[in-house]
Write a protein that holds these residues in place. Structure first.
Motif, PDB file in Angstrom:
ATOM      1  N   SER A   4     -18.545  -5.802 -11.676  1.00 49.21           N
ATOM      2  CA  SER A   4     -17.249  -5.131 -11.636  1.00 49.21           C
ATOM      3  C   SER A   4     -16.680  -5.073 -10.237  1.00 49.21           C
ATOM      4  CB  SER A   4     -17.391  -3.716 -12.197  1.00 49.21           C
ATOM      5  OG  SER A   4     -18.246  -2.957 -11.370  1.00 49.21           O
ATOM      6  N   LEU A   8     -12.226 -11.152  -8.296  1.00 46.11           N
ATOM      7  CA  LEU A   8     -11.014 -11.704  -8.871  1.00 46.11           C
ATOM      8  C   LEU A   8     -10.413 -12.766  -7.975  1.00 46.11           C
ATOM      9  CD1 LEU A   8      -9.086 -11.595 -11.185  1.00 46.11           C
ATOM     10  CD2 LEU A   8      -7.837  -9.814 -10.031  1.00 46.11           C
ATOM     11  N   LEU A 181      -4.649  -8.892 -15.709  1.00 44.96           N
ATOM     12  CA  LEU A 181      -5.211 -10.214 -15.441  1.00 44.96           C
ATOM     13  C   LEU A 181      -4.805 -11.212 -16.507  1.00 44.96           C
ATOM     14  CD1 LEU A 181      -7.126 -12.183 -13.997  1.00 44.96           C
ATOM     15  CD2 LEU A 181      -9.005 -11.166 -15.301  1.00 44.96           C
ATOM     16  N   GLY A 191      -7.309  -4.432 -14.431  1.00 41.32           N
ATOM     17  CA  GLY A 191      -8.172  -4.189 -13.282  1.00 41.32           C
ATOM     18  C   GLY A 191      -8.381  -2.711 -13.048  1.00 41.32           C
ATOM     19  N   THR A 195     -12.182  -2.888  -7.729  1.00 36.54           N
ATOM     20  CA  THR A 195     -11.658  -4.245  -7.831  1.00 36.54           C
ATOM     21  C   THR A 195     -10.666  -4.504  -6.700  1.00 36.54           C
ATOM     22  OG1 THR A 195      -9.796  -3.571  -9.247  1.00 36.54           O
ATOM     23  CG2 THR A 195     -11.830  -4.250 -10.369  1.00 36.54           C
ATOM     24  N   GLU A 196     -10.431  -5.783  -6.453  1.00 41.75           N
ATOM     25  CA  GLU A 196      -9.408  -6.163  -5.486  1.00 41.75           C
ATOM     26  C   GLU A 196      -8.048  -5.632  -5.910  1.00 41.75           C
ATOM     27  OE1 GLU A 196     -12.606  -9.331  -5.558  1.00 41.75           O
ATOM     28  OE2 GLU A 196     -11.436  -8.255  -7.057  1.00 41.75           O
ATOM     29  N   ALA A 197      -7.801  -5.655  -7.216  1.00 43.65           N
ATOM     30  CA  ALA A 197      -6.520  -5.174  -7.726  1.00 43.65           C
ATOM     31  C   ALA A 197      -6.314  -3.705  -7.379  1.00 43.65           C
ATOM     32  CB  ALA A 197      -6.456  -5.375  -9.242  1.00 43.65           C
ATOM     33  N   ASN A 208      -3.554   3.318  -9.216  1.00 45.63           N
ATOM     34  CA  ASN A 208      -4.060   2.398 -10.229  1.00 45.63           C
ATOM     35  C   ASN A 208      -4.060   3.079 -11.595  1.00 45.63           C
ATOM     36  OD1 ASN A 208      -5.262   0.326 -11.632  1.00 45.63           O
ATOM     37  ND2 ASN A 208      -7.313   0.655 -10.795  1.00 45.63           N
ATOM     38  N   TYR A 216     -12.949  -5.472 -14.266  1.00 44.10           N
ATOM     39  CA  TYR A 216     -11.873  -6.095 -15.035  1.00 44.10           C
ATOM     40  C   TYR A 216     -12.295  -6.117 -16.498  1.00 44.10           C
ATOM     41  CZ  TYR A 216     -10.348  -7.485 -10.423  1.00 44.10           C
ATOM     42  OH  TYR A 216      -9.948  -7.464  -9.110  1.00 44.10           O
ATOM     43  N   ILE A 273      -4.676 -10.936  -3.913  1.00 45.31           N
ATOM     44  CA  ILE A 273      -6.009 -10.318  -3.970  1.00 45.31           C
ATOM     45  C   ILE A 273      -7.061 -11.126  -3.208  1.00 45.31           C
ATOM     46  CG2 ILE A 273      -5.707  -8.863  -6.000  1.00 45.31           C
ATOM     47  CD1 ILE A 273      -7.189 -12.367  -6.186  1.00 45.31           C
TER      48      ILE A 273
END
Length: 297
Positions: A4, A8, A181, A191, A195-197, A208, A216, A273
């Protein structure tokens, strides 16, 4: 399944593959620079981007399929998707250094590369703006360009500090952003935390909307409705960019605040990202799209 906390970045221009992460047993960047390396195989879009930014592009003999920036990199031979590498394909380039992001694989291929006695350096790539400078410094150390890497890392940190100052003007009226995604088959893959998101949304002054999940993961229609996003964020893929009409026609989105305003933002995946030298600019651009009255382009 993919961890996780990763990656990404490797999906931005690749295929979503449920591949387990490889725990690197290879040399780390700080173990000694490869100053004389002139035939570098670069695996990872951000690694390639950093090498170009350091002026080492002429030393790159091949790159992986996620290495799409700068556009000149596309002229280099392609050794395949970073999570589905071929040892034969890489070694056929006669490299004197293989530079990879963590998470490259599969494991048996990396073991073959290790046994080939070609130096393999793995760069840690956590999804954090604060970690970008170290990533740049590690790449610089791996190829003997420490001074240039220090200058680039300082430039990135300066950009991030300026971004934080600009975003602070948003105050408490932060928008809820849902990173999507995929919508394949009508299923929303979003995301969540770690996460990068999530990191880029936070850097841009957003919240977020999928913080109830980690990594993701798919969301049910009910979960999307409960997330109540003000904005949907997606990756533009090549020349294809999802339209608001396409996205908000999906039942999961129809009753969300984002659908009411057709608020959809699409940005290039590696830019958005990748967490490399362009990240301050990418986060600033996202912030300016989220808060056009507060953060100027």
């Amino acid at each position: 399944m993919m961890s996780s906390k990763r990656s990404l970045r490797s999906l931005a221009f690749g295929v979503f593959l449920p591949v387990a992460l490889v725990t690197s047993t290879f040399a780390q960047a700080g173990d000694g620079g490869n100053v004389k390396a002139q035939r570098i195989v670069s695996v990872g879009g951000t690694i390639t981007e950093i090498l170009y930014a350091l002026g080492a592009q002429d030393r790159i003999v091949a790159r992986d399929s996620t290495s799409s920036f700068p556009v000149d990199a596309l002229a280099k031979p392609d050794v395949g998707y970073m999570r589905a590498l071929s040892a034969e394909g890489i070694l056929s380039q006669k490299p004197d250094l293989i530079l990879t992001e963590d998470g490259a694989g599969p494991a048996d291929v990396l073991n073959i590369l290790k046994d080939s006695e070609v130096p393999v350096v793995t760069i840690d790539t956590p999804p954090s703006g604060a970690a970008i400078a170290k990533k740049i410094l590690d790449v610089g150390a791996a190829v003997g360009l420490e001074d240039k890497a220090k200058s680039l890392a300082d430039e990135v940190d300066t950009g991030l500090a300026a971004l934080a100052k600009d975003v602070s003007a948003v105050g408490e009226k932060k928008k809820r952003v849902l990173f999507v995604l995929s919508t394949a088959g009508g299923r929303i893959m979003a995301g969540g935390q770690d996460t990068e998101a999530a990191a880029i949304i936070e850097m841009a002054g957003g919240v977020n909307a999928a913080s109830a999940i980690t990594g993701y993961k798919p969301l049910t229609d009910e979960a999307v409705i409960a997330a109540a996003p003000d904005v949907v964020l997606t990756m533009a893929r090549g020349n294809h960019q999802a339209s608001p009409d396409e996205v908000f026609a999906l039942p999961a989105f129809q009753s969300t605040p984002a659908a009411a305003n057709k608020a959809l933002i699409s940005m290039d995946g590696l830019y958005l990202i990748g967490f490399g030298p362009r990240t301050p600019a990418a986060a600033h651009e996202l912030a300016s799209k989220l808060y056009p009255d507060v953060v100027k382009p």
